[in-house]
Design a protein around this motif. Structure first.
Motif, PDB file in Angstrom:
ATOM      1  N   ARG A  74       0.321 -16.341   3.422  1.00  0.00           N
ATOM      2  CA  ARG A  74       1.909 -15.487   3.348  1.00  0.00           C
ATOM      3  C   ARG A  74       2.001 -14.629   2.070  1.00  0.00           C
ATOM      4  O   ARG A  74       1.483 -15.275   0.833  1.00  0.00           O
ATOM      5  CB  ARG A  74       3.172 -16.296   3.553  1.00  0.00           C
ATOM      6  CG  ARG A  74       3.075 -17.128   4.634  1.00  0.00           C
ATOM      7  CD  ARG A  74       4.108 -18.131   4.603  1.00  0.00           C
ATOM      8  NE  ARG A  74       4.587 -18.630   5.692  1.00  0.00           N
ATOM      9  CZ  ARG A  74       5.693 -17.811   6.203  1.00  0.00           C
ATOM     10  NH1 ARG A  74       6.174 -16.759   5.802  1.00  0.00           N
ATOM     11  NH2 ARG A  74       5.892 -18.174   7.484  1.00  0.00           N
ATOM     12  N   ARG A  75       2.280 -13.337   2.249  1.00  0.00           N
ATOM     13  CA  ARG A  75       2.421 -12.586   0.515  1.00  0.00           C
ATOM     14  C   ARG A  75       3.516 -11.424   0.741  1.00  0.00           C
ATOM     15  O   ARG A  75       3.715 -10.960   1.736  1.00  0.00           O
ATOM     16  CB  ARG A  75       1.134 -11.738   0.468  1.00  0.00           C
ATOM     17  CG  ARG A  75      -0.175 -12.539   0.099  1.00  0.00           C
ATOM     18  CD  ARG A  75      -0.059 -13.306  -1.407  1.00  0.00           C
ATOM     19  NE  ARG A  75       0.274 -12.205  -2.619  1.00  0.00           N
ATOM     20  CZ  ARG A  75      -0.724 -11.751  -3.310  1.00  0.00           C
ATOM     21  NH1 ARG A  75      -2.095 -12.090  -3.029  1.00  0.00           N
ATOM     22  NH2 ARG A  75      -0.471 -11.104  -4.208  1.00  0.00           N
ATOM     23  N   ASP A  76       4.103 -11.214  -0.395  1.00  0.00           N
ATOM     24  CA  ASP A  76       5.066 -10.409  -0.608  1.00  0.00           C
ATOM     25  C   ASP A  76       4.280  -8.925  -0.877  1.00  0.00           C
ATOM     26  O   ASP A  76       3.010  -9.185  -1.551  1.00  0.00           O
ATOM     27  CB  ASP A  76       6.146 -10.629  -1.879  1.00  0.00           C
ATOM     28  CG  ASP A  76       7.056 -11.560  -1.411  1.00  0.00           C
ATOM     29  OD1 ASP A  76       7.620 -11.604  -0.408  1.00  0.00           O
ATOM     30  OD2 ASP A  76       7.724 -11.971  -2.463  1.00  0.00           O
ATOM     31  N   VAL A  77       4.610  -7.943  -0.366  1.00  0.00           N
ATOM     32  CA  VAL A  77       3.417  -6.532  -0.430  1.00  0.00           C
ATOM     33  C   VAL A  77       4.625  -5.374  -0.554  1.00  0.00           C
ATOM     34  O   VAL A  77       5.845  -5.207  -0.475  1.00  0.00           O
ATOM     35  CB  VAL A  77       2.878  -6.498   1.075  1.00  0.00           C
ATOM     36  CG1 VAL A  77       1.877  -7.438   1.073  1.00  0.00           C
ATOM     37  CG2 VAL A  77       3.679  -6.410   2.139  1.00  0.00           C
ATOM     38  N   THR A  78       3.896  -4.692  -1.233  1.00  0.00           N
ATOM     39  CA  THR A  78       4.492  -3.247  -1.190  1.00  0.00           C
ATOM     40  C   THR A  78       3.827  -2.371  -0.189  1.00  0.00           C
ATOM     41  O   THR A  78       2.541  -2.406   0.108  1.00  0.00           O
ATOM     42  CB  THR A  78       4.054  -2.447  -2.561  1.00  0.00           C
ATOM     43  OG1 THR A  78       4.782  -3.364  -3.611  1.00  0.00           O
ATOM     44  CG2 THR A  78       4.467  -1.112  -2.730  1.00  0.00           C
ATOM     45  N   PHE A  79       4.523  -1.682   0.550  1.00  0.00           N
ATOM     46  CA  PHE A  79       4.049  -0.636   1.501  1.00  0.00           C
ATOM     47  C   PHE A  79       3.777   0.717   1.112  1.00  0.00           C
ATOM     48  O   PHE A  79       4.403   1.536   0.867  1.00  0.00           O
ATOM     49  CB  PHE A  79       5.065  -0.462   2.788  1.00  0.00           C
ATOM     50  CG  PHE A  79       5.569  -1.709   3.441  1.00  0.00           C
ATOM     51  CD1 PHE A  79       4.590  -2.698   4.045  1.00  0.00           C
ATOM     52  CD2 PHE A  79       6.764  -2.234   3.497  1.00  0.00           C
ATOM     53  CE1 PHE A  79       4.824  -3.934   4.313  1.00  0.00           C
ATOM     54  CE2 PHE A  79       7.211  -3.386   3.976  1.00  0.00           C
ATOM     55  CZ  PHE A  79       6.191  -4.177   4.360  1.00  0.00           C
ATOM     56  N   ALA A  80       2.374   0.819   0.723  1.00  0.00           N
ATOM     57  CA  ALA A  80       1.910   2.293   0.164  1.00  0.00           C
ATOM     58  C   ALA A  80       1.385   3.179   1.211  1.00  0.00           C
ATOM     59  O   ALA A  80       0.971   2.806   2.330  1.00  0.00           O
ATOM     60  CB  ALA A  80       0.815   1.931  -0.797  1.00  0.00           C
ATOM     61  N   ASP A  81       1.763   4.484   1.035  1.00  0.00           N
ATOM     62  CA  ASP A  81       1.133   5.739   1.713  1.00  0.00           C
ATOM     63  C   ASP A  81      -0.298   5.403   1.793  1.00  0.00           C
ATOM     64  O   ASP A  81      -0.809   5.126   0.703  1.00  0.00           O
ATOM     65  CB  ASP A  81       1.607   6.930   1.509  1.00  0.00           C
ATOM     66  CG  ASP A  81       3.262   7.228   1.631  1.00  0.00           C
ATOM     67  OD1 ASP A  81       3.758   6.579   2.292  1.00  0.00           O
ATOM     68  OD2 ASP A  81       3.762   7.916   0.743  1.00  0.00           O
ATOM     69  N   SER A  82      -1.018   5.462   2.990  1.00  0.00           N
ATOM     70  CA  SER A  82      -2.365   5.424   2.778  1.00  0.00           C
ATOM     71  C   SER A  82      -3.159   6.420   2.214  1.00  0.00           C
ATOM     72  O   SER A  82      -4.259   6.336   1.859  1.00  0.00           O
ATOM     73  CB  SER A  82      -2.822   5.365   4.352  1.00  0.00           C
ATOM     74  OG  SER A  82      -2.789   6.661   4.901  1.00  0.00           O
ATOM     75  N   ASP A  83      -2.504   7.671   1.911  1.00  0.00           N
ATOM     76  CA  ASP A  83      -3.194   8.758   1.354  1.00  0.00           C
ATOM     77  C   ASP A  83      -4.637   8.953   1.979  1.00  0.00           C
ATOM     78  O   ASP A  83      -5.734   9.463   1.427  1.00  0.00           O
ATOM     79  CB  ASP A  83      -3.603   8.474  -0.322  1.00  0.00           C
ATOM     80  CG  ASP A  83      -2.421   8.291  -1.056  1.00  0.00           C
ATOM     81  OD1 ASP A  83      -1.162   8.788  -0.679  1.00  0.00           O
ATOM     82  OD2 ASP A  83      -2.435   7.567  -2.146  1.00  0.00           O
ATOM     83  N   ALA A  84      -4.581   8.776   3.273  1.00  0.00           N
ATOM     84  CA  ALA A  84      -5.531   8.856   4.216  1.00  0.00           C
ATOM     85  C   ALA A  84      -6.066  10.207   4.247  1.00  0.00           C
ATOM     86  O   ALA A  84      -5.015  11.077   4.590  1.00  0.00           O
ATOM     87  CB  ALA A  84      -5.348   8.155   5.630  1.00  0.00           C
ATOM     88  N   GLY A  85      -7.236  10.525   4.163  1.00  0.00           N
ATOM     89  CA  GLY A  85      -7.827  11.772   4.452  1.00  0.00           C
ATOM     90  C   GLY A  85      -8.785  11.566   5.660  1.00  0.00           C
ATOM     91  O   GLY A  85      -8.596  10.624   6.326  1.00  0.00           O
ATOM     92  N   ARG A  86      -9.302  12.596   6.256  1.00  0.00           N
ATOM     93  CA  ARG A  86      -9.936  12.654   7.276  1.00  0.00           C
ATOM     94  C   ARG A  86     -10.917  11.370   7.330  1.00  0.00           C
ATOM     95  O   ARG A  86     -11.216  10.821   8.349  1.00  0.00           O
ATOM     96  CB  ARG A  86     -10.597  13.897   7.671  1.00  0.00           C
ATOM     97  CG  ARG A  86     -11.435  13.809   9.261  1.00  0.00           C
ATOM     98  CD  ARG A  86     -11.859  15.144   9.630  1.00  0.00           C
ATOM     99  NE  ARG A  86     -12.655  15.099  10.670  1.00  0.00           N
ATOM    100  CZ  ARG A  86     -12.279  15.001  11.908  1.00  0.00           C
ATOM    101  NH1 ARG A  86     -11.038  15.008  12.374  1.00  0.00           N
ATOM    102  NH2 ARG A  86     -12.980  14.971  12.944  1.00  0.00           N
ATOM    103  N   ASP A  87     -11.930  11.028   6.309  1.00  0.00           N
ATOM    104  CA  ASP A  87     -12.745  10.113   6.107  1.00  0.00           C
ATOM    105  C   ASP A  87     -12.473   8.710   6.328  1.00  0.00           C
ATOM    106  O   ASP A  87     -12.765   7.941   7.021  1.00  0.00           O
ATOM    107  CB  ASP A  87     -13.547  10.443   4.845  1.00  0.00           C
ATOM    108  CG  ASP A  87     -14.718  11.613   4.576  1.00  0.00           C
ATOM    109  OD1 ASP A  87     -14.948  12.180   5.929  1.00  0.00           O
ATOM    110  OD2 ASP A  87     -14.956  11.995   3.667  1.00  0.00           O
ATOM    111  N   LEU A  88     -11.034   8.596   5.409  1.00  0.00           N
ATOM    112  CA  LEU A  88     -10.535   7.249   5.844  1.00  0.00           C
ATOM    113  C   LEU A  88      -9.941   6.960   7.124  1.00  0.00           C
ATOM    114  O   LEU A  88     -10.074   5.983   7.901  1.00  0.00           O
ATOM    115  CB  LEU A  88      -9.485   7.105   4.532  1.00  0.00           C
ATOM    116  CG  LEU A  88      -8.746   5.537   5.063  1.00  0.00           C
ATOM    117  CD1 LEU A  88      -9.614   4.426   4.731  1.00  0.00           C
ATOM    118  CD2 LEU A  88      -7.529   5.613   3.628  1.00  0.00           C
TER     119      LEU A  88
END
Length: 126
Positions: A74-88
């Motif tokens: 169990r963990r507290d988390v931050t939801f970050a934008d993935s900054d996903a590009g096509r490769d990711l």
């Protein structure tokens, strides 16, 4: 560095499902939602099969904070934008297909499509 320990990455990355509860404006947690989780290197990702319009995804946009439970952790988390590009995006698609292939392409297709790609979240431990 992602902030996850090697043991956490392994446990959560290998978990079949993840429970995610986002925080409301008042700091309380919403009801947890069950979803699939995949690992890419030292990062963990989830996607909303309903894209950016999905209710739980919209909830993560309120405070960008919440709580997860998976793999006995169990963990507290931050939801970050993935900054996903096509490769990711392509690597995450491959990770979802490899991990969940037994459900078949129609089911896996729920998280391997342009809408779900647009609702990709990187989980960052707090």
């Amino acid at each position: 560095m992602s902030g996850w320990t090697s043991d956490e990455l392994t446990a959560i990355g290998n978990a079949e499902e993840l429970e995610l509860a986002s925080r409301r404006d008042d700091g309380s947690l919403r009801r947890p939602v069950t979803m699939w989780v995949v690992r890419d290197g030292d990062d963990l990702y989830v996607r909303c099969m309903n894209g950016p319009d999905g209710a739980w995804y919209r909830g993560t946009r309120t405070r960008h904070e919440g709580h997860i439970s998976a793999g006995g952790l169990r963990r507290d988390v931050t939801f970050a934008d993935s900054d996903a590009g096509r490769d990711l995006d392509d690597r995450l698609d491959d990770a979802y297909r490899a991990k969940y292939h037994r459900y078949g392409p129609d089911i896996v297709g729920g998280v391997v499509n342009p809408g779900a790609r647009a609702a990709t979240i990187r989980l960052v431990p707090r």
